[in-house]
Design a protein around this motif. Sequence first.
Motif, PDB file in Angstrom:
ATOM      1  N   SER A 125       9.740   2.086   0.319  1.00 22.56           N
ATOM      2  CA  SER A 125      10.812   1.842   1.288  1.00 22.56           C
ATOM      3  C   SER A 125      10.461   0.693   2.230  1.00 22.56           C
ATOM      4  O   SER A 125      11.326   0.187   2.939  1.00 22.56           O
ATOM      5  CB  SER A 125      11.090   3.101   2.101  1.00 22.56           C
ATOM      6  N   GLY A 126       9.186   0.308   2.264  1.00 22.98           N
ATOM      7  CA  GLY A 126       8.747  -0.777   3.133  1.00 22.98           C
ATOM      8  C   GLY A 126       8.189  -0.314   4.464  1.00 22.98           C
ATOM      9  O   GLY A 126       7.908  -1.135   5.331  1.00 22.98           O
ATOM     10  N   VAL A 127       7.990   0.990   4.640  1.00 24.39           N
ATOM     11  CA  VAL A 127       7.459   1.510   5.897  1.00 24.39           C
ATOM     12  C   VAL A 127       5.957   1.267   6.000  1.00 24.39           C
ATOM     13  O   VAL A 127       5.446   0.971   7.074  1.00 24.39           O
ATOM     14  CB  VAL A 127       7.782   3.017   6.067  1.00 24.39           C
ATOM     15  N   ILE A 128       5.249   1.387   4.869  1.00 21.45           N
ATOM     16  CA  ILE A 128       3.800   1.172   4.880  1.00 21.45           C
ATOM     17  C   ILE A 128       3.398   0.151   3.820  1.00 21.45           C
ATOM     18  O   ILE A 128       4.171  -0.143   2.901  1.00 21.45           O
ATOM     19  CB  ILE A 128       2.999   2.483   4.651  1.00 21.45           C
ATOM     20  N   ARG A 129       2.211  -0.362   3.997  1.00 22.31           N
ATOM     21  CA  ARG A 129       1.565  -1.212   2.999  1.00 22.31           C
ATOM     22  C   ARG A 129       0.303  -0.474   2.587  1.00 22.31           C
ATOM     23  O   ARG A 129      -0.353   0.148   3.427  1.00 22.31           O
ATOM     24  CB  ARG A 129       1.222  -2.573   3.601  1.00 22.31           C
ATOM     25  N   GLN A 130      -0.031  -0.506   1.303  1.00 15.51           N
ATOM     26  CA  GLN A 130      -1.236   0.150   0.808  1.00 15.51           C
ATOM     27  C   GLN A 130      -2.046  -0.819  -0.031  1.00 15.51           C
ATOM     28  O   GLN A 130      -1.486  -1.678  -0.714  1.00 15.51           O
ATOM     29  CB  GLN A 130      -0.892   1.370  -0.052  1.00 15.51           C
ATOM     30  N   ALA A 131      -3.362  -0.643   0.037  1.00 20.51           N
ATOM     31  CA  ALA A 131      -4.269  -1.447  -0.781  1.00 20.51           C
ATOM     32  C   ALA A 131      -5.527  -0.629  -1.041  1.00 20.51           C
ATOM     33  O   ALA A 131      -5.891   0.247  -0.251  1.00 20.51           O
ATOM     34  CB  ALA A 131      -4.628  -2.744  -0.067  1.00 20.51           C
ATOM     35  N   TYR A 132      -6.163  -0.936  -2.137  1.00 15.16           N
ATOM     36  CA  TYR A 132      -7.438  -0.288  -2.443  1.00 15.16           C
ATOM     37  C   TYR A 132      -8.553  -1.012  -1.718  1.00 15.16           C
ATOM     38  O   TYR A 132      -8.627  -2.240  -1.731  1.00 15.16           O
ATOM     39  CB  TYR A 132      -7.700  -0.299  -3.949  1.00 15.16           C
ATOM     40  N   LYS A 133      -9.411  -0.256  -1.062  1.00 19.50           N
ATOM     41  CA  LYS A 133     -10.646  -0.751  -0.450  1.00 19.50           C
ATOM     42  C   LYS A 133     -11.754   0.025  -1.128  1.00 19.50           C
ATOM     43  O   LYS A 133     -11.996   1.185  -0.797  1.00 19.50           O
ATOM     44  CB  LYS A 133     -10.673  -0.497   1.063  1.00 19.50           C
ATOM     45  N   GLY A 134     -12.395  -0.593  -2.117  1.00 22.36           N
ATOM     46  CA  GLY A 134     -13.351   0.150  -2.933  1.00 22.36           C
ATOM     47  C   GLY A 134     -12.597   1.191  -3.727  1.00 22.36           C
ATOM     48  O   GLY A 134     -11.629   0.888  -4.411  1.00 22.36           O
ATOM     49  N   THR A 135     -12.995   2.443  -3.580  1.00 18.77           N
ATOM     50  CA  THR A 135     -12.316   3.516  -4.309  1.00 18.77           C
ATOM     51  C   THR A 135     -11.239   4.196  -3.473  1.00 18.77           C
ATOM     52  O   THR A 135     -10.507   5.041  -3.976  1.00 18.77           O
ATOM     53  CB  THR A 135     -13.327   4.586  -4.771  1.00 18.77           C
ATOM     54  N   ALA A 136     -11.142   3.838  -2.204  1.00 20.81           N
ATOM     55  CA  ALA A 136     -10.152   4.477  -1.319  1.00 20.81           C
ATOM     56  C   ALA A 136      -8.858   3.666  -1.270  1.00 20.81           C
ATOM     57  O   ALA A 136      -8.883   2.435  -1.274  1.00 20.81           O
ATOM     58  CB  ALA A 136     -10.716   4.606   0.093  1.00 20.81           C
TER      59      ALA A 136
END
Length: 117
Positions: free
Chosen positions: A70-81
């Motif tokens: 929906s565009g409320v959050i941005r997500q990315a992998y940092k290592g395995t998290a």
Amino acid sequence: MATVTSSRDLPHPSLEEIRLESVLHALADPIRMRMVRDLATTDGGMSCSAFDVPVSASTATYHFRVLRESGVIRQAYKGTAKVSWLRQDDLAKLFPGLLDSMVEASTRQSGRLGEAS
């Protein structure tokens, strides 16, 4: 939808693709609103495992996906998290005051109802 360049990249809508009705739908769910409130209290991102929500990991993953798509959050992998951030600046450009008002109202309601933050 934004291009995904590897299997670890997650699709996010561009600023032009974010729609008010999608944002409101994402924020209408109490679990997702709780996640947003948690993110609003941090300066940086939060790993998905840091959220204390009363749902299974697979259900939490679904809620994160709704917020991201929906565009409320941005997500990315940092290592395995997998780390999540609010798209506060983007949402403020499109819908000034909306996110702050929703977080404030949700926080007041949570306190009024005696819910855990």
